[in-house]
Design a protein around this motif. Structure first.
Motif, mmCIF file in Angstrom:
data_model
loop_
_atom_site.group_PDB
_atom_site.id
_atom_site.type_symbol
_atom_site.label_atom_id
_atom_site.label_comp_id
_atom_site.label_asym_id
_atom_site.label_seq_id
_atom_site.Cartn_x
_atom_site.Cartn_y
_atom_site.Cartn_z
ATOM 1 N N LEU A 165 37.493 6.842 4.626
ATOM 2 C CA LEU A 165 38.420 8.033 4.743
ATOM 3 C C LEU A 165 39.814 7.615 4.283
ATOM 4 C CD1 LEU A 165 39.005 11.166 5.551
ATOM 5 C CD2 LEU A 165 39.407 10.301 7.770
ATOM 6 N N LEU A 166 40.322 6.442 4.625
ATOM 7 C CA LEU A 166 41.518 6.201 4.011
ATOM 8 C C LEU A 166 41.673 5.797 2.654
ATOM 9 C CD1 LEU A 166 43.046 3.847 6.853
ATOM 10 C CD2 LEU A 166 43.811 6.133 6.237
ATOM 11 N N GLY A 221 34.307 1.811 10.033
ATOM 12 C CA GLY A 221 34.055 1.707 8.671
ATOM 13 C C GLY A 221 34.189 3.266 8.193
ATOM 14 N N HIS A 222 33.994 4.171 8.732
ATOM 15 C CA HIS A 222 34.266 5.749 8.409
ATOM 16 C C HIS A 222 35.759 5.853 8.128
ATOM 17 C CE1 HIS A 222 29.899 6.840 9.856
ATOM 18 N NE2 HIS A 222 30.121 6.354 9.034
ATOM 19 N N ILE A 224 30.861 14.810 12.567
ATOM 20 C CA ILE A 224 31.148 14.656 11.131
ATOM 21 C C ILE A 224 31.334 13.322 10.604
ATOM 22 C CG2 ILE A 224 32.495 15.398 8.967
ATOM 23 C CD1 ILE A 224 33.262 17.872 10.322
ATOM 24 N N PRO A 225 30.183 12.660 9.903
ATOM 25 C CA PRO A 225 30.291 11.317 9.691
ATOM 26 C C PRO A 225 31.506 10.664 9.564
ATOM 27 C CG PRO A 225 28.193 11.925 9.145
ATOM 28 C CD PRO A 225 29.473 13.176 9.316
ATOM 29 N N LEU A 226 32.383 11.045 8.294
ATOM 30 C CA LEU A 226 33.649 10.535 7.792
ATOM 31 C C LEU A 226 34.788 10.715 8.777
ATOM 32 C CD1 LEU A 226 34.618 9.287 5.509
ATOM 33 C CD2 LEU A 226 35.114 11.498 4.244
ATOM 34 N N LEU A 227 34.573 11.743 9.807
ATOM 35 C CA LEU A 227 35.630 11.927 10.583
ATOM 36 C C LEU A 227 35.473 11.529 11.988
ATOM 37 C CD1 LEU A 227 36.480 15.675 9.451
ATOM 38 C CD2 LEU A 227 37.637 13.420 9.033
ATOM 39 N N ARG A 253 42.737 10.106 -3.575
ATOM 40 C CA ARG A 253 43.494 11.819 -3.828
ATOM 41 C C ARG A 253 44.923 11.688 -4.192
ATOM 42 N NH1 ARG A 253 40.984 16.688 -3.935
ATOM 43 N NH2 ARG A 253 39.208 15.608 -3.027
ATOM 44 N N VAL A 254 45.795 10.786 -3.204
ATOM 45 C CA VAL A 254 47.064 11.025 -3.225
ATOM 46 C C VAL A 254 47.414 10.202 -4.575
ATOM 47 C CG1 VAL A 254 49.112 9.920 -2.260
ATOM 48 C CG2 VAL A 254 47.529 11.035 -1.005
#
Length: 149
Positions: free
Chosen positions: A137-138, A132-133, A82-85, A144-145
């Motif tokens: 993600l951060l 960079g992913h 999974i690219p983001l992870l 969202r937070v």
């Protein structure tokens, strides 16, 4: 234009045949490692294959430890795809391999002591190349937070 968007011409100009080959090679490495962790490493633990059961019984960790390690390996192997992870998964699997190395050296004394160290090398490459992913993600998590607060 958002801060993460680049003009189309700048993006295309940056893609050289060498960088394209490197990206394809890295993606292939991620697929191979992801499948290795999901099937060759996690599956025997999750189906309680006799070889995995015997190894964890020798460690004194029993079925519970075997299932936990298997679940972590499966999650990491799938997250590599999974690219983001992928970068976070590579870091997490590297940490798991450090633990495996320590257990192999201190408890098992088996013939596969170097295997976790060998696996850390490509995992480190993935974590670095896809860093960079992790940043993306951060950013998404912080956004969202921030909405919840």
């Amino acid at each position: 234009m958002s801060e993460t968007a680049f003009p189309l011409t700048a993006t295309r100009a940056a893609v050289t045949p060498r960088s394209r080959a490197a990206r394809i090679s890295l993606a292939a490495l991620q697929i191979v490692l992801g499948l290795f962790y999901a099937f060759a490493s996690a599956l025997p633990k999750l189906i309680a294959h006799p070889s995995a059961t015997e190894a964890f019984d020798k460690l004194g960790w029993g079925h519970g430890g075997m299932y936990i390690i298997g679940a972590l390996e499966l999650a990491g192997g799938l997250a590599l795809l999974i690219p983001l992870l992928d970068s976070v998964a590579a870091l997490a699997l590297s940490a798991l391999m450090v633990g495996a190395f320590i257990v192999n050296v201190t408890v098992v004394h088996g013939p596969y002591v170097a295997t976790p160290l060998i696996l850390i090398l490509p995992l480190g490459l993935i974590a670095w190349a896809r860093r960079g992913h992790t940043t993306e993600l951060l950013r998404l998590v912080r956004r969202r937070v921030g909405r919840r607060a």
